[in-house]
Design an enzyme around this catalytic site. Structure first.
Site, short mmCIF file in Angstrom:
data_model
loop_
_atom_site.label_atom_id
_atom_site.label_comp_id
_atom_site.label_asym_id
_atom_site.label_seq_id
_atom_site.Cartn_x
_atom_site.Cartn_y
_atom_site.Cartn_z
N LEU A 144 3.28 -1.83 1.71
CA LEU A 144 2.39 -1.58 0.57
C LEU A 144 2.46 -2.73 -0.42
O LEU A 144 3.47 -3.41 -0.52
CB LEU A 144 2.81 -0.28 -0.12
CG LEU A 144 2.69 0.99 0.74
CD1 LEU A 144 3.19 2.20 -0.02
CD2 LEU A 144 1.24 1.22 1.17
N CYS A 145 1.37 -2.91 -1.14
CA CYS A 145 1.31 -3.98 -2.12
C CYS A 145 2.42 -3.80 -3.15
O CYS A 145 2.70 -2.66 -3.51
CB CYS A 145 -0.04 -3.98 -2.84
SG CYS A 145 -1.31 -4.69 -1.78
N PRO A 146 3.04 -4.84 -3.62
CA PRO A 146 2.70 -6.24 -3.35
C PRO A 146 3.44 -6.87 -2.17
O PRO A 146 3.39 -8.09 -2.04
CB PRO A 146 3.13 -6.92 -4.65
CG PRO A 146 4.35 -6.16 -5.05
CD PRO A 146 4.12 -4.73 -4.63
#
Ligand code: SF4
Lengths: 347, 80
Positions: B13-15
């Site tokens: 998942l970001c980042p």
């Protein structure tokens, strides 16, 4: 001579303004952003369906783009564990080790500065803005314990603090720095308007999940049950998702609250025992803990069924899978609301 | 043209996907291309933003079922 400053960019308004003030003095600024695993950024909006409609953006990247600066995002997940587990200066209202966290981040920025030949560090800190870590007497603690000493400049409140090296050396003019203090956000908002910044993030509370009470309760429960405080990235990610219910010391259920969370939890099917309703629409539940015995399995299914569309049915069919190896279907009668012991519900 | 370097950022998942791309790009010479495969829809916004900020080019971006695939070319300083 080109003067270069590295700015700690959290993604909030204060660091945006601090960096712009220094850019205005002709200093070259680059940003640095730390990812601890607890950041509110990114993860949460990627998980929950209801958040999907919101614009998905990483606020630190957005801030860097507004400023026209490079941004270096640094993974500090491993090193940060020690800050969360053993904060020398203790926790804030929840499990947020803000002062140790600030010291650590400024320390990392100082290391970066030395490696990249930059001249000083800027942060968006404002005296008295946050209850613990931004008190005036603690400002020198961050500067000295981080090793940054007088290379740490807080442009938004610098005129309330002793002059730093960038000011004394004439790299920047002290008169153009500000004297903000206290909890009011009005001066920042007025300055944002003057600079023409719109659409900036307005974080409530702190910049990470550790300031969130319900998150901290789940983290503490995890620590208490394991008997130690070590954690992996997946552990702290899973605390951001779902309903957490612990019917016994032996296991905890993480039950998705909506489709987006079910999708996210599905990514963990290989690592966990899972339960999913079959006869009715319903959530996916992960079982964290020991191998369930038949009685525990019945209970786990009856709880999961409670949160499905079949909650009022006589019988609900569910599928139990053990790390995607064995799986079998079971029929249970869903627990009634009053049969869920409130003490089981962690958050 | 040099070979494409692959980065697998699926399930991250970001980042994290952006960090993986950044760390890979930093190790490459100017002109190198990196292909990154992601599953977090947030990357559709974050990866182009990171490239704009740091002066690299998104050569292509594709969506295949649940996967988002970007090819990024590293530009040297001064090619911004
Ligand atoms: S809110 Fe979280 S990220 Fe921000 S200073 Fe406190 S512990 Fe660090």
């Amino acid at each position: 001579m080109t003067i270069k400053a590295v700015a700690l960019i959290s993604g909030g308004l204060d660091s945006l303004l601090a960096a712009r003030l220094i850019q205005q003095q002709g200093v070259v600024v680059e940003g640095i952003n730390f990812f601890t695993g607890f950041c509110v950024e990114g993860h949460t909006h990627a998980i929950r369906n209801r958040d999907r409609k919101r614009e998905k953006r990483n606020n630190a990247l957005w801030v860097a783009e507004q400023l026209g600066i490079k941004l270096h995002i640094i993974d500090i997940i491993e090193e940060y564990k020690d800050i969360v587990i053993n904060p020398k200066h203790g926790y804030g209202a929840n499990l947020n080790p803000c002062l140790d966290c600030k010291i650590f981040m400024v320390h990392k920025a100082h290391e970066w500065l030395e490696q990249h030949d930059f001249d000083f560090i800027i942060t968006g800190e404002v005296i008295g803005q946050r209850p613990k870590s931004q008190r005036k007497r603690l400002m020198p603690v961050v500067a000295s314990e981080s090793g940054a000493e007088d290379l740490l400049l807080r442009p938004l409140c610098a005129r309330n603090l002793p002059p730093t090296r960038p000011e004394l050396e004439g790299w920047i003019e002290r008169e153009q720095l500000l004297d903000f203090s206290g909890r009011s956000r009005k001066p920042q908002m007025a300055l944002a308007a003057r600079f023409g910044f719109e659409g900036y993030a307005q974080p409530a509370g702190g910049c990470c999940f550790l300031t969130d009470q319900s998150y901290s309760v789940k983290l503490q429960d995890m620590w208490d049950n394991r008997g130690h405080r070590e954690y992996e990235l997946d552990d702290i990610m899973l605390l951001k998702v779902g309903r957490h219910i612990r019917p016994s010391k032996a296991f905890k259920l993480i039950i998705a609250r909506e489709e987006g969370e079910t999708r996210f939890l599905s990514g963990y099917k290989r690592q966990f025992q899972t339960i999913k309703t079959v006869s009715h629409a319903g959530p996916l539940a992960l079982v964290e803990g020991e191998q369930l015995d038949p009685r525990q399995l019945q209970l786990a299914c009856a709880i999961t069924a409670r949160f499905s569309q079949g909650r009022d049915a006589e019988s609900v069919e569910l599928r139990f899978s053990d790390r995607e190896k064995d799986s079998r279907n079971l029929q249970v009668k869903p627990l009634r609301a009053e049969q869920i012991n409130p003490e089981w519900v962690i958050a | 043209m040099s070979d494409i370097v692959e980065v697998d950022a699926r399930r991250l998942l970001c980042p994290m996907p952006v960090i993986r791309l950044q760390d890979c790009i930093n190790r490459q010479p100017a002109g190198a291309s990196v292909r990154i495969t992601c599953t977090d829809p947030g990357t559709m916004n974050d990866i182009p933003a990171w490239c704009r900020i740091n002066g690299h080019s998104v050569i292509s971006s594709d969506q295949r079922q649940q996967e988002f695939i970007f090819v990024v070319r590293k530009n040297g300083d001064g090619e911004r």
